[in-house]
Design an enzyme around this catalytic site. Structure first.
Site, short mmCIF file in Angstrom:
data_model
loop_
_atom_site.label_atom_id
_atom_site.label_comp_id
_atom_site.label_asym_id
_atom_site.label_seq_id
_atom_site.Cartn_x
_atom_site.Cartn_y
_atom_site.Cartn_z
N LYS A 94 0.84 -1.21 0.00
CA LYS A 94 0.00 0.00 0.00
C LYS A 94 0.87 1.26 0.00
CE LYS A 94 -0.53 -0.33 5.02
NZ LYS A 94 -1.41 -0.85 6.10
N TYR A 101 14.07 30.92 10.56
CA TYR A 101 12.78 31.54 10.88
C TYR A 101 12.53 31.58 12.38
CZ TYR A 101 10.93 31.43 6.07
OH TYR A 101 10.70 31.64 4.76
C1 LIG Z 1 -0.65 -1.83 6.77
C2 LIG Z 1 -1.25 -3.13 7.09
C3 LIG Z 1 -0.46 -4.26 7.28
C4 LIG Z 1 1.05 -4.20 7.33
O1 LIG Z 1 1.43 -3.63 8.59
P1 LIG Z 1 2.96 -3.44 9.00
O2 LIG Z 1 2.87 -2.96 10.41
O3 LIG Z 1 3.52 -2.42 8.08
O4 LIG Z 1 3.63 -4.75 8.86
C5 LIG Z 1 -1.09 -5.49 7.44
N1 LIG Z 1 -2.45 -5.57 7.45
C6 LIG Z 1 -3.23 -4.51 7.29
C7 LIG Z 1 -4.71 -4.66 7.32
C8 LIG Z 1 -2.68 -3.24 7.12
O5 LIG Z 1 -3.47 -2.17 6.99
#
Ligand SMILES: *Cc1c(COP(=O)(O)O)cnc(C)c1O
Length: 377
Positions: free
Chosen positions: A40, A259
């Protein structure tokens, strides 16, 4: 290294072989369970198409994306892979999922009904998974809907590919919620004894084989990030980022930097101005304004602090103590062998996931150690 070049110089380098080695190590830990791969958010910023191809070559077959659009993009690179869409079924788009061979992870009664109706109209059971919410209160069927889901499945004769849930606290090794969620998950599985199950993210995978079930779903640990807090991170680093120095100047004790004049020099100092700011994913919370830990970068393997506020395009570092000549055009390590994503995350008071997924600024992304047959276009 491959990838486009900029006049400015600097860039982000992804070590594909390191991602593959990390995935294989996780695959070993997961034993008999299948090892999926979570791609993702463009594979946590590392490039889903390229990373997906490299993992497929290494033997991965089950991939998870967040959105159906990410799934469509990944499908182009991986014509044969199984692709799950974690966001579930977006209303009135079942046809699009099926057209691209994407499996929604159905998360509500309305999504389930819509998918079953679609399958009925097609005269074909299109594959899908089910997500049960065991306490996260994000997407997923509520526990008390499990019986209703079972009845719907029995009436339609539909067999889901997988039943899954997701941990809320697996990164905290002693948190009681993890065992509680696992118990609730087992209760759901008792209703669906013949359906493969998946519960573990990276942290769950590393925490206990009790959480492996039929498939594990690592994300962050493939990309070299820390999955479990307070434990040594065994994964190989995957990403490095270098940016050029624009200018070097000597400044006097008592002068301020940046800044808000938020940092006042405590000694005569040599400053280097880097071409790196919050627009490049170098968070403003990495500012060095005294009283709190700011960000650090590395020059010749030695870390130096950020002074003053990080601005949009530039930040200032203190190179007074760096030995040897440092000149404009020299590259500074922002991420790499000396500074990992979790070091930056800790200094920015966030998590490695956010560091990785926000490095989408002006610096080109290139790859090293590209396996044969992986296309970078
Ligand atoms: C993002 C996600 C994962 C992976 O999680 P990590 O902590 O990056 O290993 C697995 N299952 C779901 C449903 C997720 O949203």
């Amino acid at each position: 290294m491959t990838g486009s070049r900029t006049i400015l110089g600097g860039g982000i380098t992804i070590d594909l072989d390191a991602i593959v080695r990390n995935w294989k190590a996780l695959d070993t830990v997961s034993g008999k369970a299948l090892t999926g791969a979570v791609l993702k958010a463009d594979a946590y910023g590392t490039g889903a198409k390229v990373v997906g191809q490299a993992l497929y070559k290494a033997g991965a077959r089950f991939f998870f994306v967040a959105t159906p659009d990410e799934g469509v993009a990944l499908r182009k690179a991986l014509p044969q892979a199984f692709i799950f869409v974690l966001d579930g079924l977006v209303p009135r788009t079942a046809r699009d999922y099926a057209a691209h061979g994407l499996m929604p992870v159905l998360a509500s009664m309305s999504q389930l009904t819509e998918w079953l109706d679609f399958c009925l109209n097609q005269g074909k059971a299109e594959p899908a998974a089910l997500h049960f919410d065991t306490g996260f209160n994000r997407v997923g069927f509520r526990m008390n809907e499990a019986e209703m889901v079972k009845r719907e499945l029995e009436q339609s004769g539909f067999e889901p590919q997988m039943i899954m849930s997701h941990f809320a606290c697996a990164d905290q090794p002693t948190h009681e919620m993890t065992r509680k969620q696992n118990g609730l998950f087992q209760g759901v599985l008792n209703l669906f004894p013949d359906v493969p199950a998946s519960l573990a993210n990276s942290a769950g995978l590393m925490a206990s084989k009790d959480y492996h079930y039929h498939m594990v779903r690592p994300g962050i640990s493939m990309y070299g990030g820390r999955a479990i807090n307070g434990r040594p991170n065994p994964m190989a680093g995957v990403i490095s980022m270098h940016v050029p120095i624009l200018q070097i100047k000597d400044a006097r004790i008592g002068e301020t930097v940046g800044y808000g004049a938020a940092y006042r020099l405590r000694r005569d100092s040599r400053l280097a101005i880097m071409a790196l700011g919050y627009a490049d994913g170098f968070f403003r919370s990495l500012s060095g304004i005294g009283g709190q830990i700011g960000g650090r970068v590395a020059i010749n393997g030695r870390t130096v602090p950020v002074l003053g506020r990080v601005s949009m395009d530039m930040s200032v570092i203190d190179i007074t103590d760096v030995e040897g000549l440092v000149q404009p055009g020299d590259l500074v390590e922002v991420l790499g062998p000396t500074i990992g994503i979790d070091d930056v995350a800790d200094a920015a008071r966030t998590i490695g996931y956010e560091i990785l997924t926000t490095l989408n600024g002006r610096f080109p992304r290139g790859y090293v150690n590209v396996p044969d047959g992986v296309s970078l276009d």
